[in-house]
Scaffold this active site. Sequence first.
Site, PDB file in Angstrom:
ATOM      1  N   SER A 113      -9.993  -5.278   3.116  1.00  0.00           N
ATOM      2  CA  SER A 113      -9.514  -6.630   2.839  1.00  0.00           C
ATOM      3  C   SER A 113      -8.796  -7.257   4.029  1.00  0.00           C
ATOM      4  CB  SER A 113      -8.582  -6.615   1.630  1.00  0.00           C
ATOM      5  OG  SER A 113      -7.567  -5.657   1.800  1.00  0.00           O
TER       6      SER A 113
ATOM      7  N   ASP B 159      -0.044   5.441   2.549  1.00  0.00           N
ATOM      8  CA  ASP B 159      -1.356   5.018   2.059  1.00  0.00           C
ATOM      9  C   ASP B 159      -2.304   6.215   2.108  1.00  0.00           C
ATOM     10  OD1 ASP B 159      -3.161   3.245   1.014  1.00  0.00           O
ATOM     11  OD2 ASP B 159      -3.659   2.274   2.896  1.00  0.00           O
TER      12      ASP B 159
ATOM     13  N   LYS C 187     -10.450  -1.737  15.752  1.00  0.00           N
ATOM     14  CA  LYS C 187     -10.019  -2.359  14.498  1.00  0.00           C
ATOM     15  C   LYS C 187      -9.738  -3.837  14.752  1.00  0.00           C
ATOM     16  CE  LYS C 187      -6.937  -1.529  10.580  1.00  0.00           C
ATOM     17  NZ  LYS C 187      -5.924  -0.609  10.018  1.00  0.00           N
TER      18      LYS C 187
ATOM     19  N   ALA D  61     -16.707   0.424   8.729  1.00  0.00           N
ATOM     20  CA  ALA D  61     -15.872   0.288   7.523  1.00  0.00           C
ATOM     21  C   ALA D  61     -15.334  -1.126   7.466  1.00  0.00           C
ATOM     22  CB  ALA D  61     -14.718   1.290   7.555  1.00  0.00           C
TER      23      ALA D  61
END
Length: 540
Positions: free
Chosen positions: A132, A285, A150, A129
């Site tokens: 931004s 989110d 990440k 994935a």
Amino acid sequence: MKNFLRISKITFLFFKYDIDKYLIRSNLMGSKKYLFFLIPWNLFTFKKTINIAENIRLICEDLGPIFVKLGQMISTRKDLLSEDIATELAKLQDNVTPFDGEIARKLIEDELGKNINDIFESFDSSPMASASIAQVHPAKLKTGEDVIVKVVRPDIRSKIIQDISLMKRIANYLENLSDDFKRMHLIDIVDDYEMVIYDELNLIKEAANAKQIRKNFSNSNNIYIPTVYCSYLTNKVMIMERIYGIPINDKKLLEMENISFEDIAEKSVELFFIQVFEHNFFHADMHPGNIFIQKHNDSFRFVLVDFGIMGSLSEFDKKYLAENFIAFFNRDYASVAKLHVECEWVPKDTNIPSLESAIRENCECMLDKPIKDVSLSDIIVGLFDTARRFKLEVQPQLILMQKTLLYTEGLGREFNPELDLWKTSKPILEKWMKEQKGPRVIAKKIFTNFDDYLEILPEVPSFFRRISNHYSGNSSDLTKNFEQLRIIEEKLSSNRRINHFYFSLVILLGTLLIPFEYFSSFKGELLLIIAALLYLTRPK
């Protein structure tokens, strides 16, 4: 130079997408909108048909990921945006090209201070994935656990600093243009966005958020939060347990697994209200890409990921928000109006009966529908449309909560169009309200602050002594001040009498000395009238 080029691009897009024409046609600019007629082409293209909602979305896309994220964040601001603009901005997606996997490997090694082969049994350089702010790579630790890695984009911070600086300039400029823009608190919105996006850059903070929400739901069977491996954690790299579940928007697979759509809808609403009112720490989110469903104990549970954006409310905001919800669904519009004023969501001098009447006219018909057909989104839009007429003040601290609420309602209604939001949320709200009142709550607060009371207690006598001395001193000071004011007042009164005397003298002498041929036979009477008027207007 970079700023100049960026400003030039923003200016070009402003005119390319006809934002100037939209401002001319709106009331946002007040009398200053006629400044745009100084631009020659507006004289000839003023009546051009424009799709402002689509154009604003296209501007965000052309300006890149930082503006895309801002558009996503304000897409739920139904108090600021018309329905068509909000709907269009909700279409914005993080379509960002991933950066090279070898750069990611190098960054991981630099951050963790180890060769990547010493940490992982396997590491996939192709990201699973890309967004931004960061991208995610699948891997397996030497100890055998499946994880995701990440990694923050290496060049993103400088771009954020540049774009946030420009956003602040634009917000400041707009707020100075009109009171309508000022009431939107645009600078506060950009400041909040800046805080949110910098939080997303800090993976240590995201890890702390994940640990906190995992702790909050440690005894829950309805939600699971992946483990963070804190021994492999820096600002730019985070390693987290890889979860396997069904994306919440894959309805076909959920149906194949016999997972109840009605239960998903009801539990998602419960999840929101528990996070906001019981934990005061909520995932802000909650779009479909961050929510998965796992089979668990003959039922299912939610699995949440991506904890970069979290929200919380002050006790004051929570109290008034809960009271507003309860009053509204009970159709107690007087309380809704009163709470809006007490919260200072509208000016304090607002006429409460007028606001109550306006809210009733706008919202009563909505609540006449079956409760399953009542949309919280429509209610919020209706309330904001009404309150805007009473100079609604935008509340930046509620942005994340509002965004999460609208996401949650959309999710719930997608799985169960018959969802009764009030039936699901009312017990949680009423339970929370009861916990805020009564002797037990007071006793708990006293007990919680007991050490503070013990610390303050020895200071109480000296505190009262200082107050006594202060007011004693002030008493003598006030006496002196009153005396000085009396002297000044006497001098001013004396000066007024003297000035009036000289003014009267000049008027009377002028009347005597200046020839008035027409009034010559009435000069005596004229002098008497003037003298009487001067006497009657003399200072006391």
